[in-house]
Design a protein around this motif. Structure first.
Motif, PDB file in Angstrom:
ATOM      1  N   SER A 222     -19.660  72.275 -12.691  1.00 38.25           N
ATOM      2  CA  SER A 222     -20.092  73.346 -11.787  1.00 38.25           C
ATOM      3  C   SER A 222     -19.139  73.492 -10.607  1.00 38.25           C
ATOM      4  O   SER A 222     -18.803  74.608 -10.192  1.00 38.25           O
ATOM      5  N   ARG A 226     -16.856  76.883  -9.829  1.00 38.19           N
ATOM      6  CA  ARG A 226     -17.048  77.609  -8.570  1.00 38.19           C
ATOM      7  C   ARG A 226     -15.760  77.695  -7.765  1.00 38.19           C
ATOM      8  O   ARG A 226     -15.452  78.719  -7.157  1.00 38.19           O
ATOM      9  N   TYR A 227     -14.986  76.597  -7.744  1.00 34.65           N
ATOM     10  CA  TYR A 227     -13.814  76.529  -6.882  1.00 34.65           C
ATOM     11  C   TYR A 227     -12.489  76.632  -7.644  1.00 34.65           C
ATOM     12  O   TYR A 227     -11.431  76.447  -7.045  1.00 34.65           O
TER      13      TYR A 227
END
Length: 238
Positions: A222, A226-227
């Motif tokens: 995750s 996201r990054y």
């Protein structure tokens, strides 16, 4: 007991072992079951690049030999059984859905070996990755149950396969959580992790604690999504 007796007993107590005083593992042969997959191939590449003798294992010897030829660095390929027989340390990097079947078939070849399980039992749906909990508690505990004559440890769960395989990356900036029942065995695995520049092996408990270590990979997936990253872990103050 007299005061002198107490002092004598205290004098006989051996000094505490330095936890960073790790054994020399440079002469060990490392086998990687699942070495044709991204994670296994990446680990094989990094260890071979560090000077370790590495054998890639696969269900088909031809696939293993082709993967080994692609890596170079003296890496050899063999079928899983031959890989297990010829190795001192065997890293299990097979897909979760083939984990039990693979180990059951290799029980004899893995007897007496130091086995390092790095498999993460995960499921995926529209919400992303999530942890699965095997009946035994974790992939590592499943391995220990299936391999009663092997010395099972758990490590190398949180590594980015992309970074491991990227030849332009000189160092892998991460810690490796190492779990097992024998401190001598976890010391060997910590020392193996430390062969890879930038990497450090950190003792993280017994195998009963492996589930949360394996599960954390779902969180890292995750984070990475996201990054747009290849996140790892660092333990502070040790």
């Amino acid at each position: 007991m007299t005061t002198n007796d107490s002092a004598a007993d205290g004098a006989q107590k051996p000094p505490a072992k330095d936890p960073w005083d790790l054994p020399d593992v440079s002469g060990l042969v490392v086998g990687v079951l699942g070495g044709t997959g991204d994670q296994g191939r990446g680990l094989a590449y990094r260890l071979a690049r560090a000077g370790q003798k590495v054998i890639i294992g696969s269900r088909a010897a031809e696939r293993a030999e082709a993967a080994a030829a692609g890596l170079g660095l003296g890496v050899e390929g063999a079928d899983n059984a031959e890989c297990a027989r010829r190795s001192d340390v065997v890293i299990v990097a097979v897909p979760w859905d083939g984990h039990a079947k693979t180990l059951e078939a290799l029980r004899e070849e893995l007897a007496g070996k130091l086995v390092v399980d790095c498999v993460n039992p995960l499921g995926f749906d529209k919400k992303g990755a999530y942890a699965l909990k095997p009946e035994e508690g974790s992939a590592a505990e499943q391995a220990a149950a299936l391999l009663p004559d092997s010395r099972v440890t758990a490590a190398f769960h949180h590594l980015s396969a992309v970074l491991l395989q990227d030849e332009s990356v000189e160092e892998i900036d991460t810690d490796v959580m190492v779990l097992g029942e024998s401190r001598a065995d976890t010391d060997l695995v910590q020392a193996l992790a430390a062969r890879i520049p930038g990497m450090r092996g950190v003792f993280a408990g017994r195998l009963r604690n492996a589930h949360q270590v394996e599960s954390l990979v779902a969180n890292l997936i995750s984070v990475n999504r996201r990054y747009k990253a290849h996140a790892g872990l660092r333990v502070t103050d040790v």
